[in-house]
Write a protein that holds these residues in place. Structure first.
Motif, PDB file in Angstrom:
ATOM      1  N   SER A  15     -74.183 -31.227  23.754  1.00 58.42           N
ATOM      2  CA  SER A  15     -73.545 -30.099  24.409  1.00 58.42           C
ATOM      3  C   SER A  15     -72.057 -30.194  24.129  1.00 58.42           C
ATOM      4  O   SER A  15     -71.527 -31.272  23.884  1.00 58.42           O
ATOM      5  CB  SER A  15     -73.809 -30.135  25.920  1.00 58.42           C
ATOM      6  OG  SER A  15     -75.174 -29.984  26.197  1.00 58.42           O
ATOM      7  N   GLY A  16     -71.393 -29.063  24.167  1.00 62.85           N
ATOM      8  CA  GLY A  16     -69.955 -29.071  23.949  1.00 62.85           C
ATOM      9  C   GLY A  16     -69.551 -29.058  22.493  1.00 62.85           C
ATOM     10  O   GLY A  16     -68.367 -29.165  22.176  1.00 62.85           O
ATOM     11  N   THR A  17     -70.530 -28.945  21.599  1.00 63.30           N
ATOM     12  CA  THR A  17     -70.233 -28.949  20.163  1.00 63.30           C
ATOM     13  C   THR A  17     -70.695 -27.654  19.532  1.00 63.30           C
ATOM     14  O   THR A  17     -71.850 -27.256  19.720  1.00 63.30           O
ATOM     15  CB  THR A  17     -70.935 -30.125  19.474  1.00 63.30           C
ATOM     16  OG1 THR A  17     -70.490 -31.343  20.057  1.00 63.30           O
ATOM     17  CG2 THR A  17     -70.619 -30.140  17.979  1.00 63.30           C
ATOM     18  N   TYR A  18     -69.825 -26.998  18.785  1.00 64.74           N
ATOM     19  CA  TYR A  18     -70.220 -25.835  18.004  1.00 64.74           C
ATOM     20  C   TYR A  18     -69.895 -26.107  16.543  1.00 64.74           C
ATOM     21  O   TYR A  18     -69.205 -27.075  16.211  1.00 64.74           O
ATOM     22  CB  TYR A  18     -69.530 -24.558  18.494  1.00 64.74           C
ATOM     23  CG  TYR A  18     -68.031 -24.667  18.710  1.00 64.74           C
ATOM     24  CD1 TYR A  18     -67.498 -24.670  19.996  1.00 64.74           C
ATOM     25  CD2 TYR A  18     -67.155 -24.756  17.644  1.00 64.74           C
ATOM     26  CE1 TYR A  18     -66.136 -24.765  20.204  1.00 64.74           C
ATOM     27  CE2 TYR A  18     -65.790 -24.856  17.847  1.00 64.74           C
ATOM     28  CZ  TYR A  18     -65.285 -24.854  19.130  1.00 64.74           C
ATOM     29  OH  TYR A  18     -63.936 -24.954  19.345  1.00 64.74           O
ATOM     30  N   TYR A  19     -70.428 -25.259  15.683  1.00 58.48           N
ATOM     31  CA  TYR A  19     -70.352 -25.503  14.242  1.00 58.48           C
ATOM     32  C   TYR A  19     -69.819 -24.270  13.537  1.00 58.48           C
ATOM     33  O   TYR A  19     -70.133 -23.134  13.922  1.00 58.48           O
ATOM     34  CB  TYR A  19     -71.736 -25.886  13.721  1.00 58.48           C
ATOM     35  CG  TYR A  19     -72.283 -27.083  14.443  1.00 58.48           C
ATOM     36  CD1 TYR A  19     -73.118 -26.948  15.540  1.00 58.48           C
ATOM     37  CD2 TYR A  19     -71.919 -28.375  14.039  1.00 58.48           C
ATOM     38  CE1 TYR A  19     -73.594 -28.053  16.220  1.00 58.48           C
ATOM     39  CE2 TYR A  19     -72.390 -29.477  14.717  1.00 58.48           C
ATOM     40  CZ  TYR A  19     -73.225 -29.317  15.809  1.00 58.48           C
ATOM     41  OH  TYR A  19     -73.672 -30.406  16.487  1.00 58.48           O
ATOM     42  N   LEU A  20     -69.034 -24.517  12.498  1.00 57.13           N
ATOM     43  CA  LEU A  20     -68.314 -23.430  11.851  1.00 57.13           C
ATOM     44  C   LEU A  20     -68.701 -23.211  10.393  1.00 57.13           C
ATOM     45  O   LEU A  20     -68.313 -22.199   9.814  1.00 57.13           O
ATOM     46  CB  LEU A  20     -66.803 -23.694  11.921  1.00 57.13           C
ATOM     47  CG  LEU A  20     -66.231 -23.994  13.315  1.00 57.13           C
ATOM     48  CD1 LEU A  20     -64.714 -24.172  13.225  1.00 57.13           C
ATOM     49  CD2 LEU A  20     -66.600 -22.906  14.296  1.00 57.13           C
ATOM     50  N   ARG A  21     -69.429 -24.129   9.812  1.00 60.38           N
ATOM     51  CA  ARG A  21     -69.702 -24.051   8.373  1.00 60.38           C
ATOM     52  C   ARG A  21     -71.160 -23.698   8.109  1.00 60.38           C
ATOM     53  O   ARG A  21     -72.059 -24.148   8.829  1.00 60.38           O
ATOM     54  CB  ARG A  21     -69.339 -25.373   7.699  1.00 60.38           C
ATOM     55  CG  ARG A  21     -67.866 -25.710   7.801  1.00 60.38           C
ATOM     56  CD  ARG A  21     -67.533 -26.948   6.980  1.00 60.38           C
ATOM     57  NE  ARG A  21     -68.205 -28.139   7.484  1.00 60.38           N
ATOM     58  CZ  ARG A  21     -69.133 -28.813   6.808  1.00 60.38           C
ATOM     59  NH1 ARG A  21     -69.501 -28.398   5.610  1.00 60.38           N
ATOM     60  NH2 ARG A  21     -69.684 -29.886   7.330  1.00 60.38           N
TER      61      ARG A  21
END
Length: 127
Positions: A104-110
């Motif tokens: 939790s608390g992690t998002y991804y951009l690639r």
């Protein structure tokens, strides 16, 4: 395995609004961080908004900050992208994507960080 189905795209005048929806199959939707990407003609696919598994932590690319909002309803297995004050440069095919994660608390951009993709929905903003 997760299947993602986007809806809500269309043609809108500059200044207008659209809400994109992405419905996910399966029973583990809350295990995925979700993102919205777009790809315009001749351009690379870019992340416009992303969120963690809970929806509490979000990211927006600079060009959409203050205009777009990503949200999710884990009970409905759906992620949304509310798009306001649309501009012609927002014209693109929009994709939702799911990234398997234990955090939790992690998002991804690639793009390579995402495991599943929807088929895309066209958004066209006329001037």
């Amino acid at each position: 395995q997760v299947q993602l189905v986007e809806s809500g795209g269309g043609l809108v005048q500059a200044g207008g609004s659209l809400r994109l929806s992405c419905a996910a199959s399966g029973r583990t939707f809350s295990s995925y961080a979700m993102g919205w990407f777009r790809q315009g003609p001749g351009k690379e696919r870019e992340c416009v908004a992303a969120g963690d598994r809970t929806g509490r932590y979000t990211y927006y690319t600079d060009s959409v900050k203050g205009r777009f909002t990503i949200s999710r309803d884990n009970a409905k297995n759906t992620v949304y992208l509310q798009m306001n004050s649309l501009k012609p440069e927002d014209t693109a095919v929009y994709y939702c994507a799911a990234a398997t994660t234990s955090y939790s608390g992690t998002y991804y951009l690639r793009v390579p960080q995402y495991d599943y993709w929807g088929q895309g929905t066209q958004v066209t903003v006329s001037s």
